[in-house]
Design an enzyme around this catalytic site. Structure first.
Site, PDB file in Angstrom:
ATOM      1  N   LYS A   1       1.061   4.045  -3.048  1.00 46.12           N
ATOM      2  CA  LYS A   1       0.681   5.447  -2.888  1.00 46.12           C
ATOM      3  C   LYS A   1       1.879   6.375  -3.117  1.00 46.12           C
ATOM      4  CE  LYS A   1      -3.746   4.942  -2.002  1.00 46.12           C
ATOM      5  NZ  LYS A   1      -4.791   5.437  -2.895  1.00 46.12           N
TER       6      LYS A   1
ATOM      7  N   TYR B   1       0.837  -1.210   0.000  1.00 46.36           N
ATOM      8  CA  TYR B   1       0.000   0.000   0.000  1.00 46.36           C
ATOM      9  C   TYR B   1       0.869   1.255   0.000  1.00 46.36           C
ATOM     10  CZ  TYR B   1      -3.734   3.233   1.420  1.00 46.36           C
ATOM     11  OH  TYR B   1      -4.626   4.286   1.481  1.00 46.36           O
TER      12      TYR B   1
HETATM   13  P1  NAP Z   1     -13.329   1.549   0.632  1.00 48.08           P
HETATM   14  O1  NAP Z   1     -14.426   1.957   1.537  1.00 48.08           O
HETATM   15  O2  NAP Z   1     -12.748   0.187   0.791  1.00 48.08           O
HETATM   16  O3  NAP Z   1     -13.818   1.746  -0.879  1.00 48.08           O
HETATM   17  C1  NAP Z   1     -12.968   1.427  -1.931  1.00 48.08           C
HETATM   18  C2  NAP Z   1     -13.688   1.639  -3.245  1.00 48.08           C
HETATM   19  O4  NAP Z   1     -12.782   1.286  -4.307  1.00 48.08           O
HETATM   20  C3  NAP Z   1     -14.915   0.774  -3.406  1.00 48.08           C
HETATM   21  O5  NAP Z   1     -15.899   1.479  -4.133  1.00 48.08           O
HETATM   22  C4  NAP Z   1     -14.401  -0.405  -4.228  1.00 48.08           C
HETATM   23  O6  NAP Z   1     -15.474  -1.015  -4.926  1.00 48.08           O
HETATM   24  C5  NAP Z   1     -13.405   0.313  -5.144  1.00 48.08           C
HETATM   25  N1  NAP Z   1     -12.385  -0.546  -5.738  1.00 48.08           N
HETATM   26  C6  NAP Z   1     -11.481  -1.329  -5.099  1.00 48.08           C
HETATM   27  N2  NAP Z   1     -10.739  -1.991  -6.004  1.00 48.08           N
HETATM   28  C7  NAP Z   1     -11.178  -1.612  -7.231  1.00 48.08           C
HETATM   29  C8  NAP Z   1     -10.811  -1.948  -8.554  1.00 48.08           C
HETATM   30  N3  NAP Z   1      -9.857  -2.848  -8.806  1.00 48.08           N
HETATM   31  N4  NAP Z   1     -11.471  -1.341  -9.573  1.00 48.08           N
HETATM   32  C9  NAP Z   1     -12.441  -0.443  -9.339  1.00 48.08           C
HETATM   33  N5  NAP Z   1     -12.840  -0.096  -8.100  1.00 48.08           N
HETATM   34  C10 NAP Z   1     -12.211  -0.679  -7.062  1.00 48.08           C
HETATM   35  O7  NAP Z   1     -12.083   2.548   0.742  1.00 48.08           O
HETATM   36  P2  NAP Z   1     -12.022   4.110   1.107  1.00 48.08           P
HETATM   37  O8  NAP Z   1     -11.567   4.203   2.497  1.00 48.08           O
HETATM   38  O9  NAP Z   1     -13.245   4.812   0.663  1.00 48.08           O
HETATM   39  O10 NAP Z   1     -10.774   4.515   0.212  1.00 48.08           O
HETATM   40  C11 NAP Z   1     -10.886   5.322  -0.949  1.00 48.08           C
HETATM   41  C12 NAP Z   1      -9.512   5.847  -1.296  1.00 48.08           C
HETATM   42  O11 NAP Z   1      -9.014   6.634  -0.203  1.00 48.08           O
HETATM   43  C13 NAP Z   1      -8.469   4.756  -1.545  1.00 48.08           C
HETATM   44  O12 NAP Z   1      -7.633   5.112  -2.611  1.00 48.08           O
HETATM   45  C14 NAP Z   1      -7.676   4.729  -0.239  1.00 48.08           C
HETATM   46  O13 NAP Z   1      -6.375   4.262  -0.413  1.00 48.08           O
HETATM   47  C15 NAP Z   1      -7.728   6.198   0.146  1.00 48.08           C
HETATM   48  N6  NAP Z   1      -7.479   6.449   1.568  1.00 48.08           N
HETATM   49  C16 NAP Z   1      -8.352   6.032   2.507  1.00 48.08           C
HETATM   50  C17 NAP Z   1      -8.096   6.294   3.842  1.00 48.08           C
HETATM   51  C18 NAP Z   1      -9.030   5.868   4.948  1.00 48.08           C
HETATM   52  O14 NAP Z   1      -8.760   6.183   6.125  1.00 48.08           O
HETATM   53  N7  NAP Z   1     -10.136   5.196   4.660  1.00 48.08           N
HETATM   54  C19 NAP Z   1      -6.943   6.995   4.226  1.00 48.08           C
HETATM   55  C20 NAP Z   1      -6.066   7.413   3.227  1.00 48.08           C
HETATM   56  C21 NAP Z   1      -6.353   7.152   1.901  1.00 48.08           C
HETATM   57  P3  NAP Z   1     -15.410  -2.549  -5.468  1.00 48.08           P
HETATM   58  O15 NAP Z   1     -14.814  -3.361  -4.360  1.00 48.08           O
HETATM   59  O16 NAP Z   1     -16.819  -2.897  -5.809  1.00 48.08           O
HETATM   60  O17 NAP Z   1     -14.553  -2.499  -6.673  1.00 48.08           O
END
Ligand code: NAP
Length: 248
Positions: free
Chosen positions: A155, A151
Site C-alpha cells: 500500500k 500489505y
Molecule cells: P475483500 O472483502 O476481501 O474483497 C476483496 C476483493 O478483491 C474481492 O472482490 C476479491 O475477489 C478481489 N480480489 C482479490 N485478489 C484479486 C486478484 N488477484 N484479482 C482480482 N480481484 C481480486 O476486501 P475489502 O475489505 O473489500 O478490500 C477492498 C480494498 O480495500 C482492498 O484494496 C483493501 O486493501 C482495502 N482496504 C480495506 C480495509 C478494510 O478494513 N476492509 C481497510 C483499508 C483498505 P476474488 O477473491 O474473487 O478475486
C-alpha cells in the site's frame, strides 16, 4: 451525483468495498464493468445490479488478462471514465522472520503490481479523454503494523504510484486519488480478526465502519468538488474529509 453516460471499471467487485462501489456507481447512472477472480460470484453481483453492468473473471496480477478485460470494457461500453483500483488481499499475516517468501511476493503481485497492471492498461486511453482514477489505499501505507509487512509495503508503494501518476498525467486531465476507506466491515476484516495479530485484529466487528460510508467517500472523489485533493490519499479517518462528505 449524476454519472449518466460515464463508464466505470471496478476491480475486486465481487464483495466488500468493490461490490459496494460498483452498486453505487451504477445507481448514479454509470455503466459498470466488475472484475474479480471468482467469475461466477462477480457475474451474480452484475446481474443483481442489472442494466448497465457487466462482469468478467480477471486476476489483476496477470497483465495479459487485465489488458483483455480493459479492452473488453472499452468495446462493450465505448470508453472508460472511472477506474476504482480496489482489488487487494491482506495475506500473508505473519512476521517477516517466519514468512513464506512466495506468499509475501504474491501479496505484492496482487496489491501493488496488480494495481500497476490496471493503471498501465487504462492510462493511455484515459489520458486522451480524461477521467478519474481511485487507487484504494490504506492507513497501512503510512503506519507499520506487525504481521502485515507485505500489505503495508504494497500500500505504501501504491501511494507512490498515485503521486507518480499525478506528476506524469495531471496536466492531461486525469484526476487521480488514493483513498483510505477506514476499517470497514468486510471479509478482509474477518481474516484480520481471526489472526489475532496486531491492534487492528482486536477491533470488535461492531466497531467497524459500514461499507456504505466508505462508498460515499469514494463517490465524492468522482465529482469535481474533490479536485483540490487530486494526487493525494483521501482518508475516511480524516475529520475534514468526513465533514466534506456529510459524515462529520
Ligand atoms: P475483500 O472483502 O476481501 O474483497 C476483496 C476483493 O478483491 C474481492 O472482490 C476479491 O475477489 C478481489 N480480489 C482479490 N485478489 C484479486 C486478484 N488477484 N484479482 C482480482 N480481484 C481480486 O476486501 P475489502 O475489505 O473489500 O478490500 C477492498 C480494498 O480495500 C482492498 O484494496 C483493501 O486493501 C482495502 N482496504 C480495506 C480495509 C478494510 O478494513 N476492509 C481497510 C483499508 C483498505 P476474488 O477473491 O474473487 O478475486
Amino acid at each position: 451525483m449524476n454519472l449518466n453516460g460515464k463508464i466505470a471499471l471496478v476491480t475486486g467487485a465481487s464483495r466488500g468495498l468493490g461490490e459496494g462501489a460498483a452498486r453505487a456507481l451504477a445507481k448514479q447512472g454509470a455503466a459498470v464493468m466488475l472484475l474479480a477472480r471468482d467469475g461466477a460470484l462477480v457475474q451474480k453481483v452484475a446481474q443483481e445490479i442489472g442494466g448497465g453492468a457487466a462482469a468478467l473473471a480477471c486476476d489483476v496480477s496477470d497483465y495479459a488478462a487485465v489488458e483483455r478485460a480493459v479492452a473488453a470494457t472499452r468495446k462493450r461500453f465505448g470508453g472508460l471514465d472511472i477506474l476504482v483500483n480496489n482489488a487487494g488481499v491482506i495475506e500473508p499475516i505473519s512476521d517477516i522472520a517466519s514468512s513464506d517468501p512466495a506468499a509475501w511476493a504474491r501479496n505484492i503481485q496482487i496489491n501493488l503490481i496488480g494495481a500497476y497492471n490496471v493503471l498501465r492498461a487504462v492510462l493511455d486511453g484515459m489520458a486522451k479523454a480524461g477521467g478519474t482514477i481511485i487507487n484504494v489505499s490504506s492507513g497501512a501505507a503510512y503506519r507499520p503494523l506487525e504481521g502485515w509487512s507485505s500489505y503495508c509495503a504494497s500500500k505504501a508503494g501504491l501511494a507512490m504510484l498515485t503521486r507518480s501518476i499525478k506528476l506524469e498525467t495531471g496536466a492531461r486531465g486525469i484526476r487521480v486519488f488514493g483513498f483510505s476507506p477506514g476499517t470497514i466491515d468486510t471479509d478482509m476484516q474477518v481474516k484480520i480478526r481471526a489472526s489475532g495479530i496486531n491492534a487492528i485484529s482486536q477491533i470488535p466487528r461492531a466497531d467497524l465502519s459500514p461499507v456504505e460510508h466508505a462508498v460515499r467517500g469514494l463517490l465524492y472523489l468522482c465529482d469535481s468538488a474533490s479536485d483540490d485533493l487530486i494526487g493525494e490519499d483521501a482518508s475516511m479517518r480524516d475529520e475534514a474529509f468526513r465533514k466534506r462528505i456529510g459524515l462529520g
